[in-house]
Scaffold this active site. Structure first.
Site, PDB file in Angstrom:
ATOM      1  N   TRP B 220       0.854  -1.188   0.000  1.00 38.66           N
ATOM      2  CA  TRP B 220       0.000   0.000   0.000  1.00 38.66           C
ATOM      3  C   TRP B 220       0.892   1.242   0.000  1.00 38.66           C
ATOM      4  CZ3 TRP B 220      -0.244   3.800   3.868  1.00 38.66           C
ATOM      5  CH2 TRP B 220      -1.246   4.784   3.661  1.00 38.66           C
ATOM      6  N   ARG B 251      -7.411  -2.521   3.373  1.00 39.83           N
ATOM      7  CA  ARG B 251      -7.598  -2.120   1.980  1.00 39.83           C
ATOM      8  C   ARG B 251      -8.172  -3.293   1.189  1.00 39.83           C
ATOM      9  NH1 ARG B 251      -7.313   2.017   3.982  1.00 39.83           N
ATOM     10  NH2 ARG B 251      -6.015   3.825   3.559  1.00 39.83           N
ATOM     11  N   SER B 442      -2.012  14.349   3.089  1.00 39.06           N
ATOM     12  CA  SER B 442      -1.321  15.121   2.052  1.00 39.06           C
ATOM     13  C   SER B 442      -1.376  16.622   2.338  1.00 39.06           C
ATOM     14  CB  SER B 442      -1.932  14.829   0.678  1.00 39.06           C
ATOM     15  OG  SER B 442      -3.292  15.214   0.641  1.00 39.06           O
TER      16      SER B 442
END
Ligand SMILES: Cc1cc2nc3c(=O)[nH]c(=O)nc-3n(C[C@H](O)[C@H](O)[C@H](O)COP(=O)(O)OP(=O)(O)OC[C@H]3O[C@@H](n4cnc5c(N)ncnc54)[C@H](O)[C@@H]3O)c2cc1C
Ligand code: SF4
Ligand code: SF4
Lengths: 143, 602
Positions: B220, B251, B442
């Site tokens: 990932w 995930r 981010s």
């Protein structure tokens, strides 16, 4: 989904001083074979299949084949990236196709203005960053 | 190697890394550097356009607080983060990032990042804090603004791409820059700097990934973030924090496609193979993890844990019920066939874009297995552990907060310089490199970079002396950097197969050994994320042999030299993790790791 290079399409980025795929791969995997002037992925099982190399190749010479240790063969996911959008063509193992197009940016390439047009200030001792408070839309929270 | 040129670069501020946080740092620092006639140098081992975790793009901005619009306060975000990490976080850091993050997001939008808007022109949220984006070019856009900001410095703004930073340059307990080598030319680099910002991401492949064949690289977390930040800050003598907090996301299985949109936007359920919903059936288990078992949203690691219990009991596979979720949404339009058709198309495109923007191989896996999400569910699973200070992990360097956010009690402990300064003078850390400020993602990493970028320039103005580094120090570092190449040259003739040689170990085998130790003894996938004190003792014993053997790493060329150094960096992160696991005598994040000998929270 390691990347692979289609020999007939790769021209070794002849016109450039460095090849596009080698320039871009975030994991430094793409390499030019000097003898054949064709690129290859030098460490396929370190590939993140981010397709950065695929998107940048000027001759569409790079494709990816799903990691063979967990993906059945026969599918493909191919991007075509332009300056403001990207088009994806997805081919299923059973042959069916899907196509999607998404925007990728709203400004002209290369034209991002660092301050975003927000008002600046010059107090290096304040907690506000140089475009703040304008870029925050309101005052910066303080204790 | 002996003939490799030594290039000495002198600068005021060195930014090591070119990812989200480094781009934030460069954008902000360039402005203040220009005003004060200072020089900024940024070094990335890759190309900034596509380097770091955002290389492929992202489909969401995971931190947007919406303070000016009255959506939330910075304190709301602090509360959320503290609870998600089971009480462990530096509130001043999280608060600080929260008060600046919206500003970064607004800049992204101006720079050209398409953020989804609804009919009224408001951002489309995926969840309370998350915004939907068309993020294929997210990194290109953010890097472009950083490069344009650096360009405004003229000769005082320098960017080096394809230079791998191996470690810090130190003088009298102070960080005075970094050393590294070019992965393209025969050059050894010495960056002498008044101040350095470490921003080289987190670490993957410390633990064995689930796929060990061709899919080895499909972790990932991107295979190119290799613990360089942890190594750099540890080698510089900086105090670290939360080294035990690894991150394990759930995930889509094998290709590791994102689940956020499915859980948050499409409101899909996860069920076991027998249609049981662990989030409902295992609710009583949450009582064991109070007060955090009772908070909303339930902490990520506890959600992991409930699913893991199903797996341990033989109830797998676990499925994301995509078909149900899409059907439920479609049902809302069943009386209006035209609207239904439009909505179905929209949902299909949203579902696929989520993968195409950030995990293309998940789209490939769906296509290769003929999955249409509206028809059948897909498996989800826990990934192997990663070290990432910016997502839902917390490991990194212990840094100073901002002065104006300290109270009388915290000031002595949490403030000793500007935002981001580590305990080593002259060294700042941001993004995945700084710890105890989880969930910056981010956008928050970018904001944190800007905060440190400004603080670092202020720090330089207050400590404005050029470092003096003696030649002997540089020669010693140079020898150390190239040692794997010397080792290879010296011994390569001893066998007929350069891979098998009693005198050295190549980086790939070194990495396999590291991963095997961590996986089996420190709570990796094959150990069901469980460990105990004895296992950890054994891990340390084996890591010690590995450390000794690191002296015998061998590199045939500069590509392999890069891989050697990445693994030296990983090994440092591994040791730091194991030592800290030993130290924490409890199980606090059961869905990240389980101390079988201390199975409850203290
Ligand atoms: C798969 C995935 C999905 C994510 N999804 C989301 C999402 O949907 N929304 C969201 O907001 N956030 C998301 N995140 C989180 C986000 O990507 C990170 O928080 C952010 O990128 C961290 O920034 P950074 O600067 O610390 O590290 P990065 O952006 O990873 O940058 C690291 C930089 O260091 C460089 N580097 C590394 N080692 C060296 C070295 N030795 N020498 C020189 N340079 C080096 C790299 O080349 C790179 O430039 C996701 C992360 C991952 C991994
Ligand atoms: S970018 Fe394309 S054409 Fe250029 S070297 Fe790579 S594969 Fe060949
Ligand atoms: S897909 Fe990504 S990681 Fe793989 S070779 Fe291409 S650019 Fe590199």
């Amino acid at each position: 989904m390691p990347s692979y290079v289609i020999p007939d399409k790769c021209d070794g980025c002849k016109a450039l001083d460095k090849t596009a795929c080698q320039y871009i791969c975030p994991n430094d995997l793409m390499k030019l074979n000097k003898a054949t002037e064709k690129a290859y992925n030098q460490d396929p099982d370190m590939c993140w299949e981010c397709q950065c190399c695929v998107k940048i190749c000027p001759t569409q010479a790079i494709d990816v084949r799903g990691y063979a240790d967990f993906m059945p063969l026969g599918a493909s996911v191919v991007p075509m990236r332009s300056t403001d959008s990207i088009m994806w063509t997805i081919k299923f193992r059973d042959g069916s196709l899907k196509r999607f197009k998404f925007p990728i940016r709203t400004t002209e390439e290369g034209k991002a203005v660092p301050d975003g047009g927000f008002a600046k200030h010059s107090d290096i001792n304040s907690p506000e960053l140089y475009t703040e408070p304008a870029s925050s839309g309101g005052p910066i929270a303080k204790l | 190697m002996n003939n490799w040129e030594t290039v000495v670069v002198e600068t005021d501020l060195l930014i090591a890394g070119g990812g989200m946080s480094a781009c934030g740092a460069a954008t902000e620092a360039a402005y203040w550097a220009k005003a004060n006639g200072l020089k900024v140098t940024l070094v990335d081992k890759a190309a900034m356009d596509r380097s770091g975790a955002v290389a492929m793009g992202l489909s969401a901005i995971n931190q947007y607080v919406g303070i000016a619009r009255g959506d939330n306060t910075a304190n709301d975000y602090v509360k959320y983060v503290r609870q998600d990490l089971m009480g462990v976080c530096r509130e001043d850091l999280v608060y600080d990032i929260a008060r600046h993050v919206d500003s970064s997001v607004h800049l992204f939008e101006k720079w050209g990042l398409p953020i989804w808007l609804d009919e009224e022109g408001n951002y489309v949220h995926e969840g309370r804090w998350q915004l939907m984006i068309n993020g294929e070019s997210y990194k290109i856009i953010v890097a472009e603004a950083a490069k344009n900001a650096m360009a405004e410095l003229g000769d005082n703004g320098e960017i080096y791409e394809r230079v791998f930073i191996t470690g810090p340059l130190l003088q009298d307990g102070k960080c005075v820059g970094a050393v590294g080598f070019s992965t393209r030319e025969e050059k050894f680099y010495v960056f002498k700097a008044k101040t350095t910002i470490c921003a080289m991401g987190g670490a993957v492949h410390v633990f064995k990934p689930r796929s060990t064949g061709e899919g080895f690289g499909r972790s990932w977390y991107p295979p190119f973030n290799t613990g360089s930040s942890a190594y750099f800050t540890l080698a510089a003598g900086a105090e670290m924090t939360c080294q035990e907090v690894r991150f394990i996301p759930i995930r889509f299985k094998d290709a590791y496609g994102p689940v956020g949109a499915w859980f948050l936007l499409f409101k899909a359920r996860a069920t076991n193979a027998f249609d049981g919903e662990y989030m409902v059936e295992r609710r009583p288990e949450l009582e064991k993890w109070l007060p955090y078992g009772k908070v909303k949203p339930i902490p990520a690691n506890l959600r992991n844990w409930l699913g893991m219990l199903d797996i341990f009991e033989g109830k797998g596979p676990i499925y994301m019920r995509t078909e149900e979720a899409l059907q439920r949404i479609a049902d809302e339009y069943k009386d209006d066939p035209k609207a239904f058709k439009k909505k179905s198309k929209e949902l299909e495109s949203e579902a696929w874009e989520d993968f195409l923007d950030m995990t293309i191989s998940q789209a490939m896996l769906w296509a290769a297995t003929n999955v249409n999400p509206e028809e059948k569910p897909s498996e989800i699973a826990a990934c192997e552990p990663y070290f990432i200070g910016s997502h839902s992990g917390a490991s990194g360097a212990w840094i100073s907060g901002s002065e104006d956010l300290q109270t009388a009690e915290t000031k002595g402990e949490y403030f000793w310089g500007g935002y981001g300064l580590t305990t080593t003078p002259g060294l700042f850390a941001i993004g995945d490199a700084s710890g105890a400020s989880s969930h910056k993602f981010s956008s928050g990493s970018h904001a944190e970079g800007r905060m440190a970028g400004k603080a670092a320039i202020r720090y330089i103005l207050a400590n404005n002396t050029a470092p003096v580094v003696d030649d002997a120090t540089i020669e010693t570092l140079r020898d150390k950097v190239f040692k794997p190449m010397v080792t290879f040259e010296e011994h390569k003739g001893a066998t007929t197969d350069p891979n098998v040689n009693p005198n050295y170990i190549r980086p790939r085998q070194f990495m396999y050994r590291l991963q095997k130790i961590m996986d089996e003894y420190a709570g990796g996938v094959s150990a069901n994320f469980s460990t105990n004190n004895k296992q950890l003792d054994r891990a340390m014993e084996l890591l010690t042999f590995l450390k000794e053997d690191s002296e015998k790493l061998a590199a045939e060329n500069n590509y392999e030299l890069e891989r050697c150094w990445e693994n030296l960096h990983r090994a440092m992160q591994a040791e730091s993790h194991v030592r800290t696991l030993m130290f924490r005598e409890e199980t606090r994040w059961p869905g990240y790791y389980f101390r079988a000998d201390m199975p409850t929270m203290d």
